[in-house]
Design an enzyme around this catalytic site. Sequence first.
Site, short mmCIF file in Angstrom:
data_model
loop_
_atom_site.label_atom_id
_atom_site.label_comp_id
_atom_site.label_asym_id
_atom_site.label_seq_id
_atom_site.Cartn_x
_atom_site.Cartn_y
_atom_site.Cartn_z
N ARG A 119 -15.44 42.37 -8.55
CA ARG A 119 -16.88 42.31 -8.91
C ARG A 119 -17.17 42.80 -10.32
NH1 ARG A 119 -17.06 44.13 -3.64
NH2 ARG A 119 -17.54 42.42 -2.22
N LYS A 141 -21.66 35.16 -22.62
CA LYS A 141 -21.63 33.98 -21.74
C LYS A 141 -20.18 33.69 -21.43
CE LYS A 141 -25.80 31.43 -22.92
NZ LYS A 141 -26.33 30.14 -23.40
N GLU A 183 -20.41 25.45 -36.22
CA GLU A 183 -21.24 26.55 -35.72
C GLU A 183 -21.75 27.40 -36.90
OE1 GLU A 183 -22.10 26.41 -32.63
OE2 GLU A 183 -20.45 25.50 -31.50
N LYS A 222 -26.12 35.85 -34.58
CA LYS A 222 -26.00 35.63 -33.13
C LYS A 222 -26.46 36.88 -32.38
CE LYS A 222 -23.68 33.89 -29.21
NZ LYS A 222 -22.71 32.97 -28.65
N GLU A 232 -31.33 34.27 -22.02
CA GLU A 232 -31.95 32.99 -22.36
C GLU A 232 -33.10 32.66 -21.42
OE1 GLU A 232 -28.89 30.21 -23.63
OE2 GLU A 232 -30.25 28.54 -23.27
N ARG A 239 -32.90 32.87 -27.37
CA ARG A 239 -31.48 32.54 -27.44
C ARG A 239 -31.22 31.04 -27.42
NH1 ARG A 239 -26.44 35.58 -24.34
NH2 ARG A 239 -24.88 34.22 -25.25
N ASN A 243 -28.65 26.84 -29.43
CA ASN A 243 -28.15 25.54 -28.94
C ASN A 243 -28.51 24.39 -29.87
OD1 ASN A 243 -27.05 26.68 -26.60
ND2 ASN A 243 -29.07 26.69 -25.64
N HIS A 246 -26.68 21.12 -29.78
CA HIS A 246 -25.78 21.12 -28.63
C HIS A 246 -26.18 20.17 -27.52
CE1 HIS A 246 -23.94 24.45 -30.68
NE2 HIS A 246 -23.07 24.64 -29.72
N HIS A 250 -23.27 18.00 -26.45
CA HIS A 250 -22.70 18.00 -25.10
C HIS A 250 -22.68 16.59 -24.51
CE1 HIS A 250 -23.59 22.56 -24.35
NE2 HIS A 250 -22.43 22.35 -24.95
N HIS A 263 -15.27 20.24 -29.62
CA HIS A 263 -16.64 20.70 -29.39
C HIS A 263 -17.41 20.77 -30.73
CE1 HIS A 263 -19.95 23.01 -27.73
NE2 HIS A 263 -19.74 23.96 -28.62
N1 LIG Z 1 -19.35 31.57 -24.48
C1 LIG Z 1 -19.99 31.04 -25.48
O1 LIG Z 1 -21.03 31.55 -25.91
C2 LIG Z 1 -19.45 29.82 -26.14
C3 LIG Z 1 -19.99 29.37 -27.35
C4 LIG Z 1 -19.42 28.26 -27.96
C5 LIG Z 1 -18.34 27.62 -27.38
N2 LIG Z 1 -17.84 28.08 -26.21
C6 LIG Z 1 -16.69 27.44 -25.59
O2 LIG Z 1 -15.57 27.63 -26.45
C7 LIG Z 1 -14.62 26.59 -26.23
C8 LIG Z 1 -14.16 26.06 -27.56
O3 LIG Z 1 -13.57 27.11 -28.28
P1 LIG Z 1 -12.44 26.83 -29.37
O4 LIG Z 1 -12.89 25.77 -30.28
O5 LIG Z 1 -12.06 28.15 -29.93
O6 LIG Z 1 -11.27 26.17 -28.49
P2 LIG Z 1 -9.84 26.65 -27.98
O7 LIG Z 1 -9.89 27.97 -27.34
O8 LIG Z 1 -9.32 25.52 -27.19
O9 LIG Z 1 -9.01 26.79 -29.34
C9 LIG Z 1 -8.80 25.65 -30.13
C10 LIG Z 1 -7.30 25.43 -30.39
O10 LIG Z 1 -6.82 26.38 -31.33
C11 LIG Z 1 -5.64 27.01 -30.82
N3 LIG Z 1 -5.62 28.34 -31.44
C12 LIG Z 1 -6.37 29.42 -31.13
N4 LIG Z 1 -6.18 30.39 -32.04
C13 LIG Z 1 -5.27 29.94 -32.92
C14 LIG Z 1 -4.68 30.48 -34.10
N5 LIG Z 1 -5.04 31.68 -34.58
N6 LIG Z 1 -3.77 29.74 -34.76
C15 LIG Z 1 -3.43 28.51 -34.30
N7 LIG Z 1 -3.99 27.92 -33.22
C16 LIG Z 1 -4.89 28.64 -32.54
C17 LIG Z 1 -5.81 26.96 -29.33
O11 LIG Z 1 -4.60 27.07 -28.67
C18 LIG Z 1 -6.43 25.58 -29.15
O12 LIG Z 1 -5.43 24.59 -29.20
C19 LIG Z 1 -15.33 25.57 -25.36
O13 LIG Z 1 -14.85 25.67 -24.05
C20 LIG Z 1 -16.78 25.96 -25.43
O14 LIG Z 1 -17.50 25.61 -24.25
C21 LIG Z 1 -18.39 29.17 -25.58
#
Ligand SMILES: NC(=O)c1ccc[n+]([C@@H]2O[C@H](COP(=O)([O-])OP(=O)(O)OC[C@H]3O[C@@H](n4cnc5c(N)ncnc54)[C@H](O)[C@@H]3O)[C@@H](O)[C@H]2O)c1
Length: 361
Positions: A119, A141, A183, A222, A232, A239, A243, A246, A250, A263
């Site tokens: 939990r 999030k 972003e 942020k 939100e 908040r 988006n 987005h 999306h 993304h």
């Molecule tokens: N929680 C939130 O507020 C929030 C906000 C925006 C996006 N997201 C989520 O984040 C995700 C996208 O994140 P992302 O773009 O970081 O994707 P990801 O985590 O898939 O990373 C992108 C790629 O980079 C590689 N990688 C990571 N660090 C590295 C490094 N230092 N050197 C080399 N390669 C590296 C990973 O293995 C992957 O192949 C989505 O699922 C999205 O929904 C969440």
Amino acid sequence: MSGDLTVNLGERSYAISFGENLSDAIRHAVERFTANGRRVAVLTDTNFATLQAGALAAMFGPTPVLTVAAGEGTKSLEGLGQVLDFLAQQKLDRGGVLFAVGGGVMGDLGGFAAATWLRGIEFYQVPTTLLAMVDSSVGGKTGINIRAGKNLVGAFHQPRGVYISTQLLTTLPPREFAAGMAEVIKYGLLGDAELLAQLERDPLRPESPKIAETVRRCCATKARFVEADERETAPEGGRALLNLGHTFGHAIENVAGYGEYLHGEAVAIGLTAAARLSQKLGYIDSSDVTRVEAVVAVHALPTRLRAPLAFADLHAAMTRDKKVRAGGLRFVVLKQLGEAITQDGVALDLVEASFRDVGAH
Ligand SMILES: NC(=O)c1ccc[n+]([C@@H]2O[C@H](COP(=O)([O-])OP(=O)(O)OC[C@H]3O[C@@H](n4cnc5c(N)ncnc54)[C@H](O)[C@@H]3O)[C@@H](O)[C@H]2O)c1
């Protein structure tokens, strides 16, 4: 770049620490936990574990590490099961601590596992992509995807701290760096006109000395929005403004098939679509739209769909999107460059025309 930033959320407040290399600080934190009898576990993905094996060892030494498959596919029920099984194997009790090390996928998955294991246990974010540093690691999030859609299952679970070592970006592929820039540009457009002007004057590159300062600036923006509206729930603005781009993005990701666009690439097209919509609503003019397209393009991001997608499909995807479902046809639009607002009751034909402007048919 000066000092930590605090995300002020009452008893859930935490620090975001910045530096070129925070390995020592992380290792000391881990040592303090273990000295106090608390079990620590680390989650990362195969790419990071391979490309940054040295950094991982410097940060965590002998701490048990679960390495899962890289990519969005791991942000799933199966991926969650793997992390929870690992926490069970490692016998983390309620005093246990999880470090999520990687991009947004690791942060969202690890954060959600930490929210649900017993939990809720404490977790720390160690973002390693530009996107995760400026966006997903801050704000609490967490979640996973299910067949019905992206991020449909999740929890608000704030980390206890975020460690941002910008040196980790040296191994990030250029396409992933560009995706993170979407972003960064978003923050400029929605609430930081000075950042936007800086990006237009002097586009940010992976080797730029301005990276660290820019990451910190985005986190500060942020944090400001999260502090004002943690869950939100504000009836307008709040908040949700984070988006920007987005809702379009999306829908593009969903219809093109996950993986077709990163993304950040879908968000980049979404930002230009949002600019078009803002113009149609009479807020900004065509020279502003041109500025948005130019700043997106100069950061190696698409401003239009690479191959046309049908508006009917994009519309269907938007109506499945939880954000749209919750609020009817509500969009985040630009009142001016550097200021976003939420707009309710947007006419469908304006949305369609904006999508067509970026290549939908
Ligand atoms: N929680 C939130 O507020 C929030 C906000 C925006 C996006 N997201 C989520 O984040 C995700 C996208 O994140 P992302 O773009 O970081 O994707 P990801 O985590 O898939 O990373 C992108 C790629 O980079 C590689 N990688 C990571 N660090 C590295 C490094 N230092 N050197 C080399 N390669 C590296 C990973 O293995 C992957 O192949 C989505 O699922 C999205 O929904 C969440």
